[in-house]
Write a protein that holds these residues in place. Structure first.
Motif, PDB file in Angstrom:
ATOM      1  N   GLU A  62       0.820  -1.210   0.000  1.00  0.00           N
ATOM      2  CA  GLU A  62       0.000   0.000   0.000  1.00  0.00           C
ATOM      3  C   GLU A  62       0.853   1.259   0.000  1.00  0.00           C
ATOM      4  N   ARG A  63       1.991   1.162   0.704  1.00  0.00           N
ATOM      5  CA  ARG A  63       2.896   2.300   0.635  1.00  0.00           C
ATOM      6  C   ARG A  63       4.327   1.806   0.499  1.00  0.00           C
ATOM      7  N   ILE A  64       5.131   2.688  -0.052  1.00  0.00           N
ATOM      8  CA  ILE A  64       6.535   2.345  -0.257  1.00  0.00           C
ATOM      9  C   ILE A  64       7.321   3.012   0.863  1.00  0.00           C
ATOM     10  N   GLN A  65       8.121   2.209   1.527  1.00  0.00           N
ATOM     11  CA  GLN A  65       8.890   2.788   2.626  1.00  0.00           C
ATOM     12  C   GLN A  65      10.357   2.948   2.240  1.00  0.00           C
ATOM     13  N   GLU A  66      11.008   3.841   2.934  1.00  0.00           N
ATOM     14  CA  GLU A  66      12.467   3.975   2.854  1.00  0.00           C
ATOM     15  C   GLU A  66      12.997   4.365   1.479  1.00  0.00           C
ATOM     16  N   ARG A  67      12.121   4.940   0.664  1.00  0.00           N
ATOM     17  CA  ARG A  67      12.597   5.361  -0.660  1.00  0.00           C
ATOM     18  C   ARG A  67      12.195   6.814  -0.946  1.00  0.00           C
ATOM     19  N   ASP A  68      12.117   7.624   0.114  1.00  0.00           N
ATOM     20  CA  ASP A  68      11.623   8.996  -0.069  1.00  0.00           C
ATOM     21  C   ASP A  68      12.478   9.797  -1.060  1.00  0.00           C
ATOM     22  N   THR A 116      19.167  -6.304  -7.643  1.00  0.00           N
ATOM     23  CA  THR A 116      17.853  -6.933  -7.643  1.00  0.00           C
ATOM     24  C   THR A 116      17.166  -6.756  -6.266  1.00  0.00           C
ATOM     25  N   GLY A 117      15.846  -6.564  -6.303  1.00  0.00           N
ATOM     26  CA  GLY A 117      15.067  -6.531  -5.059  1.00  0.00           C
ATOM     27  C   GLY A 117      15.123  -5.237  -4.266  1.00  0.00           C
ATOM     28  N   VAL A 118      15.585  -4.153  -4.898  1.00  0.00           N
ATOM     29  CA  VAL A 118      15.722  -2.907  -4.128  1.00  0.00           C
ATOM     30  C   VAL A 118      14.581  -1.928  -4.389  1.00  0.00           C
ATOM     31  N   GLY A 119      13.502  -2.418  -5.013  1.00  0.00           N
ATOM     32  CA  GLY A 119      12.290  -1.609  -5.113  1.00  0.00           C
ATOM     33  C   GLY A 119      12.108  -0.833  -6.412  1.00  0.00           C
ATOM     34  N   LYS A 120      12.903  -1.135  -7.441  1.00  0.00           N
ATOM     35  CA  LYS A 120      12.791  -0.369  -8.689  1.00  0.00           C
ATOM     36  C   LYS A 120      11.404  -0.563  -9.317  1.00  0.00           C
ATOM     37  N   THR A 121      10.987  -1.820  -9.402  1.00  0.00           N
ATOM     38  CA  THR A 121       9.681  -2.098 -10.024  1.00  0.00           C
ATOM     39  C   THR A 121       8.544  -1.626  -9.115  1.00  0.00           C
ATOM     40  N   ALA A 122       8.656  -1.906  -7.817  1.00  0.00           N
ATOM     41  CA  ALA A 122       7.583  -1.537  -6.883  1.00  0.00           C
ATOM     42  C   ALA A 122       7.377  -0.021  -6.890  1.00  0.00           C
ATOM     43  N   VAL A 123       8.475   0.732  -6.870  1.00  0.00           N
ATOM     44  CA  VAL A 123       8.360   2.198  -6.851  1.00  0.00           C
ATOM     45  C   VAL A 123       7.773   2.687  -8.179  1.00  0.00           C
ATOM     46  N   SER A 147      16.930  -1.626 -14.896  1.00  0.00           N
ATOM     47  CA  SER A 147      17.950  -2.672 -15.059  1.00  0.00           C
ATOM     48  C   SER A 147      18.699  -2.943 -13.755  1.00  0.00           C
ATOM     49  N   ASN A 148      19.085  -4.205 -13.570  1.00  0.00           N
ATOM     50  CA  ASN A 148      19.966  -4.468 -12.424  1.00  0.00           C
ATOM     51  C   ASN A 148      21.360  -4.903 -12.897  1.00  0.00           C
ATOM     52  N   ASP A 149      21.618  -4.665 -14.177  1.00  0.00           N
ATOM     53  CA  ASP A 149      22.922  -5.016 -14.729  1.00  0.00           C
ATOM     54  C   ASP A 149      23.744  -3.735 -14.856  1.00  0.00           C
ATOM     55  N   SER A 152       5.987  -3.827   8.218  1.00  0.00           N
ATOM     56  CA  SER A 152       4.649  -3.499   7.689  1.00  0.00           C
ATOM     57  C   SER A 152       4.076  -4.657   6.870  1.00  0.00           C
ATOM     58  N   ARG A 153       4.941  -5.464   6.250  1.00  0.00           N
ATOM     59  CA  ARG A 153       4.419  -6.647   5.539  1.00  0.00           C
ATOM     60  C   ARG A 153       3.899  -7.680   6.538  1.00  0.00           C
ATOM     61  N   ALA A 154       4.681  -7.869   7.616  1.00  0.00           N
ATOM     62  CA  ALA A 154       4.299  -8.888   8.601  1.00  0.00           C
ATOM     63  C   ALA A 154       2.951  -8.534   9.234  1.00  0.00           C
ATOM     64  N   SER A 186      18.559  -6.736  -0.436  1.00  0.00           N
ATOM     65  CA  SER A 186      17.347  -6.884  -1.240  1.00  0.00           C
ATOM     66  C   SER A 186      16.124  -7.123  -0.363  1.00  0.00           C
ATOM     67  N   ALA A 187      15.058  -6.341  -0.611  1.00  0.00           N
ATOM     68  CA  ALA A 187      13.814  -6.540   0.134  1.00  0.00           C
ATOM     69  C   ALA A 187      13.201  -7.880  -0.249  1.00  0.00           C
ATOM     70  N   ARG A 188      13.404  -8.280  -1.523  1.00  0.00           N
ATOM     71  CA  ARG A 188      12.850  -9.564  -1.944  1.00  0.00           C
ATOM     72  C   ARG A 188      13.452 -10.692  -1.110  1.00  0.00           C
TER      73      ARG A 188
HETATM   74  N1  LIG Z   1      10.553   0.274  -0.252  1.00  0.00           N
HETATM   75  C1  LIG Z   1       9.750  -0.784  -0.276  1.00  0.00           C
HETATM   76  N2  LIG Z   1       8.619  -0.804   0.445  1.00  0.00           N
HETATM   77  C2  LIG Z   1       7.822  -1.897   0.405  1.00  0.00           C
HETATM   78  N3  LIG Z   1       8.075  -2.999  -0.310  1.00  0.00           N
HETATM   79  C3  LIG Z   1       9.209  -3.026  -1.045  1.00  0.00           C
HETATM   80  C4  LIG Z   1      10.082  -1.925  -1.073  1.00  0.00           C
HETATM   81  N4  LIG Z   1      11.127  -2.214  -1.877  1.00  0.00           N
HETATM   82  C5  LIG Z   1      10.909  -3.440  -2.350  1.00  0.00           C
HETATM   83  N5  LIG Z   1       9.762  -3.941  -1.866  1.00  0.00           N
HETATM   84  C6  LIG Z   1       9.217  -5.281  -2.147  1.00  0.00           C
HETATM   85  O1  LIG Z   1      10.321  -6.145  -2.404  1.00  0.00           O
HETATM   86  C7  LIG Z   1      10.086  -6.993  -3.525  1.00  0.00           C
HETATM   87  C8  LIG Z   1      11.111  -6.748  -4.606  1.00  0.00           C
HETATM   88  O2  LIG Z   1      11.002  -5.405  -5.070  1.00  0.00           O
HETATM   89  P1  LIG Z   1      11.068  -4.997  -6.624  1.00  0.00           P
HETATM   90  O3  LIG Z   1      10.484  -6.082  -7.467  1.00  0.00           O
HETATM   91  O4  LIG Z   1      10.520  -3.650  -6.769  1.00  0.00           O
HETATM   92  O5  LIG Z   1      12.645  -4.992  -6.812  1.00  0.00           O
HETATM   93  P2  LIG Z   1      13.470  -4.615  -8.131  1.00  0.00           P
HETATM   94  O6  LIG Z   1      14.503  -3.651  -7.700  1.00  0.00           O
HETATM   95  O7  LIG Z   1      12.547  -4.222  -9.225  1.00  0.00           O
HETATM   96  O8  LIG Z   1      14.155  -6.001  -8.424  1.00  0.00           O
HETATM   97  P3  LIG Z   1      14.513  -6.696  -9.846  1.00  0.00           P
HETATM   98  O9  LIG Z   1      15.621  -5.901 -10.425  1.00  0.00           O
HETATM   99  O10 LIG Z   1      14.943  -8.069  -9.452  1.00  0.00           O
HETATM  100  O11 LIG Z   1      13.264  -6.688 -10.663  1.00  0.00           O
HETATM  101  C9  LIG Z   1       8.651  -6.703  -3.972  1.00  0.00           C
HETATM  102  O12 LIG Z   1       7.810  -7.645  -3.329  1.00  0.00           O
HETATM  103  C10 LIG Z   1       8.386  -5.301  -3.428  1.00  0.00           C
HETATM  104  O13 LIG Z   1       7.018  -5.124  -3.150  1.00  0.00           O
END
Ligand SMILES: Nc1ncnc2c1ncn2[C@@H]1O[C@H](COP(=O)(O)OP(=O)(O)OP(=O)(O)O)[C@@H](O)[C@H]1O
Length: 408
Positions: A24-30, A58-65, A181-183, A219-221, A248-250
């Motif tokens: 619902e909200r994105i944290q730590e990426r203000d 990978t997993g640092v929120g690029k797609t989610a943001v 990209s993560n490359d 917040s996920r838990a 990585s958040a993932r």
């Molecule tokens: N700041 C955040 N707040 C809440 N959830 C987050 C946050 N950053 C990442 N996530 C969660 O972590 C997981 C991985 O994030 P995301 O897919 O955005 O990473 P990515 O950087 O796009 O990785 P990749 O390069 O592998 O695609 C997702 O489930 C996403 O919802």
């Protein structure tokens, strides 16, 4: 015989720890969100959009943001009658050229049944069809290309799309590209003219630190895990392990989900630190096996050389010595070895996959060199190698050496 039975004592909503869940909200990426919003501002003002390039591990929120902001942008621009915004998102993972990406975009824009075939046209014909479709949509169009690095060296589309309007190929549509990209190598390898346009605005997403991951996990838990179903320190441990490894958040979410599954399968009432440890081992193992699938036979032998050195307790080990070990192993298996430079490239790939770590050693006047070591447990690497290499005797010898080294 055991029958299926519902178990919901640990999870209240396990999906909230999965990949498809939209937080619902994105944290730590203000800071990143603020910069990203600035880059998207021309869309709201009715001007041609910027092209934006997002990169980070990978997993640092690029797609989610990106998903979060574009949804908000669509909602916010709906109040301006003179902005007609459309967003098209595709993942390029399986699309290895401009041609394939262009076909995918055309088909995204066409109604079902009117798709074009993925082979058989000259590239410029597909581009022309794409420009036509974009002009038919008109207005402002943001095209999100996730995992854009898969396009490889055949990146003509990344050159042509941002210039299509100034080159008279687009009349109605104002197009902006959002590349993700993560490359880290991809950016540098781009043609400088593509770099200039695609990377008009660059946003770097750094790895998360442990306290940031802990907040995201908390917040996920709240949504995913039943009250009191987590022993104290579990979230903290998942956050610390993921921060130490990849940031990585993932990975942090995967650890918590897997640990919860172990608790559930054992009919335990709480997720414990031990469950997290089991989850960590399982994830590590999966990562090595995944990584191995992407390697060629020579990549497997490059890893085998590091594993062999690790068995002798001789890691971190410098390239020169690793290469000698690699030659010895290739020789005993009867395969043609690669030159040292190519083996070095394989080791870099293994490092990118998180299977190896590399230490840079400075030697002053004679330049720097890297020393390599395993970044995953020896047993995981051995198990993954035994799955892909039919070299039982070599692996057995390495296993014996490791046991002897331990005994000393
Ligand atoms: N700041 C955040 N707040 C809440 N959830 C987050 C946050 N950053 C990442 N996530 C969660 O972590 C997981 C991985 O994030 P995301 O897919 O955005 O990473 P990515 O950087 O796009 O990785 P990749 O390069 O592998 O695609 C997702 O489930 C996403 O919802």
């Amino acid at each position: 015989m055991r029958r299926f039975e519902r178990k919901q004592n640990i999870f209240t909503n396990k999906d909230a720890l999965g990949e498809s869940y939209k937080p619902e909200r994105i944290q730590e990426r203000d800071d990143e969100i603020s910069e990203y919003m600035d880059a998207l501002q021309p869309v709201v003002d009715g001007w041609e959009p910027n092209n934006v390039f997002l990169y980070g591990n990978t997993g640092v929120g690029k797609t989610a943001v990106t998903e979060f902001l574009l949804e908000m942008l669509l909602e916010d621009v709906s109040q301006y009658d003179d902005v007609d915004l459309s967003v098209i998102s595709i993942n390029c993972k399986t699309l290895n050229s401009s041609y394939q990406v262009a076909v995918e975009l055309v088909n995204e824009l066409r109604p079902p049944g009117a798709e074009i075939s993925s082979t058989g046209y000259p590239q410029q014909t597909v581009f022309k069809k794409l420009f036509q479709e974009l002009d038919d949509v008109g207005g402002t169009i943001l095209i999100v290309l996730d995992e854009v690095d898969s396009i490889g060296e055949r990146d003509e589309l990344l050159y042509e799309l941002p210039r299509a309007r100034s080159n008279g190929k687009l009349e109605e549509a104002k197009v902006g590209l959002v590349g993700i990209s993560n490359d880290f190598k991809f950016h540098d390898q781009l043609d400088p003219r593509v770099q200039d346009t695609l990377c008009e605005r660059e946003l770097h997403f750094p790895p998360y630190q442990a306290p940031e991951l802990q907040n995201i996990l908390e917040s996920r838990a709240d949504v995913a895990i039943a009250e009191d179903a987590c022993e104290e320190g579990v979230l903290n441990l998942c956050a610390a392990l993921a921060a130490r490894d990849s940031g990585s958040a993932r990975q942090a979410l995967d650890l918590l989900r897997l640990a919860g599954e172990h608790a559930e399968n054992n009919d335990d009432s709480q997720i414990t630190l031990d469950h997290v440890d089991i989850a960590r081992q399982k994830l590590e193992q999966e990562r090595v096996v995944e990584g191995m699938r992407e390697l060629t036979e020579n990549g497997h032998f490059a890893l085998l050389a590091v594993v062999s050195k690790a068995a002798h307790d001789e890691t971190p080990c410098r390239m020169r010595d690793l290469y000698q070990e690699y030659l010895r192993l290739c020789n005993s298996a009867g395969i043609d070895p690669l030159a040292q430079r190519s083996v070095h490239n394989h080791l870099s790939d293994l490092r990118m996959l998180g299977i190896l770590s590399a230490e840079e050693n400075r030697t002053g006047s004679r330049g720097n060199y890297y020393s390599y070591a395993l970044d995953v447990p020896f047993s995981s690497a051995m198990e993954a190698l035994s799955d892909v290499l039919a070299l039982d005797s070599v692996l057995e010898e390495i296993r014996r050496t490791a046991q002897q080294a331990e005994a000393v």
